[in-house]
Design a protein around this motif. Sequence first.
Motif, PDB file in Angstrom:
ATOM      1  N   GLU A  46       0.816  -1.217   0.000  1.00  0.00           N
ATOM      2  CA  GLU A  46       0.000   0.000   0.000  1.00  0.00           C
ATOM      3  C   GLU A  46       0.851   1.268   0.000  1.00  0.00           C
ATOM      4  O   GLU A  46       0.312   2.364  -0.173  1.00  0.00           O
ATOM      5  N   HIS A  47       2.150   1.113   0.196  1.00  0.00           N
ATOM      6  CA  HIS A  47       3.006   2.287   0.347  1.00  0.00           C
ATOM      7  C   HIS A  47       2.951   3.261  -0.833  1.00  0.00           C
ATOM      8  O   HIS A  47       2.822   4.476  -0.620  1.00  0.00           O
ATOM      9  N   PRO A  48       3.023   2.772  -2.082  1.00  0.00           N
ATOM     10  CA  PRO A  48       2.949   3.723  -3.209  1.00  0.00           C
ATOM     11  C   PRO A  48       1.639   4.503  -3.218  1.00  0.00           C
ATOM     12  O   PRO A  48       1.638   5.705  -3.494  1.00  0.00           O
ATOM     13  N   TYR A  49       0.547   3.839  -2.887  1.00  0.00           N
ATOM     14  CA  TYR A  49      -0.735   4.555  -2.896  1.00  0.00           C
ATOM     15  C   TYR A  49      -0.797   5.592  -1.783  1.00  0.00           C
ATOM     16  O   TYR A  49      -1.295   6.702  -1.988  1.00  0.00           O
ATOM     17  N   LEU A  50      -0.275   5.245  -0.614  1.00  0.00           N
ATOM     18  CA  LEU A  50      -0.246   6.215   0.489  1.00  0.00           C
ATOM     19  C   LEU A  50       0.627   7.409   0.125  1.00  0.00           C
ATOM     20  O   LEU A  50       0.316   8.556   0.476  1.00  0.00           O
ATOM     21  N   THR A  51       1.726   7.135  -0.575  1.00  0.00           N
ATOM     22  CA  THR A  51       2.613   8.209  -1.010  1.00  0.00           C
ATOM     23  C   THR A  51       1.847   9.176  -1.910  1.00  0.00           C
ATOM     24  O   THR A  51       1.939  10.395  -1.768  1.00  0.00           O
ATOM     25  N   GLN A  52       1.054   8.600  -2.801  1.00  0.00           N
ATOM     26  CA  GLN A  52       0.232   9.407  -3.700  1.00  0.00           C
ATOM     27  C   GLN A  52      -0.812  10.206  -2.906  1.00  0.00           C
ATOM     28  O   GLN A  52      -1.017  11.385  -3.143  1.00  0.00           O
ATOM     29  N   LEU A  53      -1.438   9.536  -1.933  1.00  0.00           N
ATOM     30  CA  LEU A  53      -2.467  10.196  -1.116  1.00  0.00           C
ATOM     31  C   LEU A  53      -1.903  11.345  -0.299  1.00  0.00           C
ATOM     32  O   LEU A  53      -2.600  12.316  -0.004  1.00  0.00           O
ATOM     33  N   SER A  54      -0.631  11.230   0.072  1.00  0.00           N
ATOM     34  CA  SER A  54      -0.034  12.235   0.954  1.00  0.00           C
ATOM     35  C   SER A  54       0.049  13.608   0.275  1.00  0.00           C
ATOM     36  O   SER A  54       0.286  14.616   0.936  1.00  0.00           O
ATOM     37  N   GLN A  55      -0.131  13.630  -1.061  1.00  0.00           N
ATOM     38  CA  GLN A  55      -0.202  14.917  -1.774  1.00  0.00           C
ATOM     39  C   GLN A  55      -1.506  15.633  -1.436  1.00  0.00           C
ATOM     40  O   GLN A  55      -1.608  16.838  -1.515  1.00  0.00           O
ATOM     41  N   GLN A  56      -2.499  14.811  -1.095  1.00  0.00           N
ATOM     42  CA  GLN A  56      -3.870  15.270  -0.962  1.00  0.00           C
ATOM     43  C   GLN A  56      -4.215  15.611   0.496  1.00  0.00           C
ATOM     44  O   GLN A  56      -4.940  16.556   0.764  1.00  0.00           O
ATOM     45  N   MET A  57      -3.738  14.795   1.412  1.00  0.00           N
ATOM     46  CA  MET A  57      -4.002  15.018   2.837  1.00  0.00           C
ATOM     47  C   MET A  57      -2.833  14.441   3.642  1.00  0.00           C
ATOM     48  O   MET A  57      -2.147  13.535   3.175  1.00  0.00           O
ATOM     49  N   PRO A  58      -2.601  14.987   4.858  1.00  0.00           N
ATOM     50  CA  PRO A  58      -1.474  14.474   5.634  1.00  0.00           C
ATOM     51  C   PRO A  58      -1.679  13.000   6.008  1.00  0.00           C
ATOM     52  O   PRO A  58      -2.793  12.592   6.337  1.00  0.00           O
ATOM     53  N   VAL A  59      -0.610  12.236   5.922  1.00  0.00           N
ATOM     54  CA  VAL A  59      -0.633  10.859   6.385  1.00  0.00           C
ATOM     55  C   VAL A  59       0.350  10.763   7.554  1.00  0.00           C
ATOM     56  O   VAL A  59       1.540  11.045   7.403  1.00  0.00           O
ATOM     57  N   VAL A  60      -0.200  10.434   8.723  1.00  0.00           N
ATOM     58  CA  VAL A  60       0.639  10.283   9.909  1.00  0.00           C
ATOM     59  C   VAL A  60       0.985   8.808  10.036  1.00  0.00           C
ATOM     60  O   VAL A  60       0.122   7.950   9.879  1.00  0.00           O
ATOM     61  N   GLY A  61       2.256   8.521  10.269  1.00  0.00           N
ATOM     62  CA  GLY A  61       2.679   7.137  10.415  1.00  0.00           C
ATOM     63  C   GLY A  61       2.668   6.722  11.867  1.00  0.00           C
ATOM     64  O   GLY A  61       3.007   7.502  12.755  1.00  0.00           O
ATOM     65  N   LEU A  62       2.225   5.484  12.109  1.00  0.00           N
ATOM     66  CA  LEU A  62       2.401   4.897  13.432  1.00  0.00           C
ATOM     67  C   LEU A  62       3.225   3.641  13.220  1.00  0.00           C
ATOM     68  O   LEU A  62       2.721   2.609  12.776  1.00  0.00           O
ATOM     69  N   ASN A  63       4.513   3.766  13.497  1.00  0.00           N
ATOM     70  CA  ASN A  63       5.404   2.635  13.320  1.00  0.00           C
ATOM     71  C   ASN A  63       5.201   1.685  14.506  1.00  0.00           C
ATOM     72  O   ASN A  63       5.534   2.001  15.641  1.00  0.00           O
ATOM     73  N   TYR A  64       4.635   0.517  14.183  1.00  0.00           N
ATOM     74  CA  TYR A  64       4.054  -0.366  15.196  1.00  0.00           C
ATOM     75  C   TYR A  64       4.924  -1.588  15.430  1.00  0.00           C
ATOM     76  O   TYR A  64       5.230  -2.336  14.488  1.00  0.00           O
ATOM     77  N   LYS A  65       5.359  -1.769  16.659  1.00  0.00           N
ATOM     78  CA  LYS A  65       6.135  -2.952  17.056  1.00  0.00           C
ATOM     79  C   LYS A  65       7.298  -3.241  16.114  1.00  0.00           C
ATOM     80  O   LYS A  65       7.438  -4.334  15.584  1.00  0.00           O
ATOM     81  N   ASP A  66       8.089  -2.225  15.918  1.00  0.00           N
ATOM     82  CA  ASP A  66       9.186  -2.314  14.970  1.00  0.00           C
ATOM     83  C   ASP A  66      10.475  -1.923  15.705  1.00  0.00           C
ATOM     84  O   ASP A  66      10.427  -1.491  16.855  1.00  0.00           O
ATOM     85  N   THR A  67      11.602  -2.061  15.011  1.00  0.00           N
ATOM     86  CA  THR A  67      12.834  -1.525  15.595  1.00  0.00           C
ATOM     87  C   THR A  67      13.198  -0.257  14.832  1.00  0.00           C
ATOM     88  O   THR A  67      12.859  -0.111  13.659  1.00  0.00           O
ATOM     89  N   GLU A  68      13.903   0.623  15.519  1.00  0.00           N
ATOM     90  CA  GLU A  68      14.222   1.916  14.932  1.00  0.00           C
ATOM     91  C   GLU A  68      15.007   1.755  13.626  1.00  0.00           C
ATOM     92  O   GLU A  68      14.673   2.363  12.612  1.00  0.00           O
ATOM     93  N   THR A  69      16.028   0.890  13.665  1.00  0.00           N
ATOM     94  CA  THR A  69      16.880   0.717  12.483  1.00  0.00           C
ATOM     95  C   THR A  69      16.083   0.174  11.309  1.00  0.00           C
ATOM     96  O   THR A  69      16.165   0.700  10.197  1.00  0.00           O
ATOM     97  N   ALA A  70      15.305  -0.897  11.567  1.00  0.00           N
ATOM     98  CA  ALA A  70      14.543  -1.520  10.484  1.00  0.00           C
ATOM     99  C   ALA A  70      13.551  -0.531   9.889  1.00  0.00           C
ATOM    100  O   ALA A  70      13.414  -0.439   8.668  1.00  0.00           O
ATOM    101  N   ALA A  71      12.901   0.254  10.761  1.00  0.00           N
ATOM    102  CA  ALA A  71      11.902   1.211  10.293  1.00  0.00           C
ATOM    103  C   ALA A  71      12.562   2.296   9.449  1.00  0.00           C
ATOM    104  O   ALA A  71      12.070   2.649   8.374  1.00  0.00           O
ATOM    105  N   LYS A  72      13.701   2.797   9.928  1.00  0.00           N
ATOM    106  CA  LYS A  72      14.382   3.871   9.188  1.00  0.00           C
ATOM    107  C   LYS A  72      14.885   3.364   7.840  1.00  0.00           C
ATOM    108  O   LYS A  72      14.781   4.082   6.833  1.00  0.00           O
TER     109      LYS A  72
END
Lengths: 142, 172
Positions: free
Chosen positions: B79-105
């Motif tokens: 879904e990431h490409p579509y969310l990227t497209q949507l972010s032009q239209q409205m803010p998308v706030v991320g909730l990085n869930y049960k992840d590690t900092e390095t992997a997420a970055k």
Amino acid sequence: MIKSMLTAGLMAWLMSVAMVTHGAIETYQFDSPEQEERFRQLGFELRCPKCQNQAIGDSDAEISGDLRAEVYRLIIEGATDEEIKEFMVARYGRYVLYSPPLDRQTFILWFGPAGLLVIGGIVVALRIRRSKHALEQGESNA
Amino acid sequence: MNRIMVWLPLAVFAILVGFFFKGLTLDPREQPSALIGQPVPEFQLTDLNTGQPLSREQLPQQPFLLNVWASWCITCQVEHPYLTQLSQQMPVVGLNYKDTETAAKNWLQKLGDPYAVQIFDPTGRLGLDLGVAGAPETFLVDGSGVIHARIQGEVNQRVFERQIQPLLETFQ
């Protein structure tokens, strides 16, 4: 000899497989046996939100582990069973309760089956009475 | 009386068919969220990118999507490409869930970072308060911070048009 070695090898393999599927076995320390019993009981009564039909105490899903940890935390903090259930319903909705409370929304759920049985019974009783009646009339006519 | 009894089984059958037919198009994995109509729960977490403390008050003051994702989540990549497209239209706030900092970055560096804010929730605390059962999940939040919809699974054009767009229009 070879056979016993094979058996031993197979056993070892099976055991390692069993270990893998169990992953990390959670150990929770309780202050009292009652707390442990409540934890076990709530594990049966709360439903895993990710699975179709499994209790959190019976599920390997990640979220079930998280919810078990949460139930544990709440028990240790002194929450009652009711409070723990409310906590879960506030987040995951009524779906998490295996035994939904009786109210207007769940009325059909609780009494629907019994109601249908009663209606069915009445229908059957009426039919039997009528056919008996018809039979008796038939006999008296003969 | 008798005539009714003759038609009764057919009527019952028709009702059952109605229910089953409806059931065909229902997804049992989709559950209504308990948080519809509720404000986003309070939280004290950190911003993944800056490491600074982050709380509910710092979320956008306009309608936005709150997307629960993790680097271990395959559908999130879909879904990431579509969310990227949507972010032009409205803010998308991320909730990085049960992840590690390095992997997420690393994930964001590789796939791009369309997120307005990135809440870092390694223990899944906020996820649990939101009633998240797994990633991805996306919440539609209005300008005053109230949750209006929850989408479990992938957000794409079809889901947006059916479940998000109609609600967005009611905000204006």
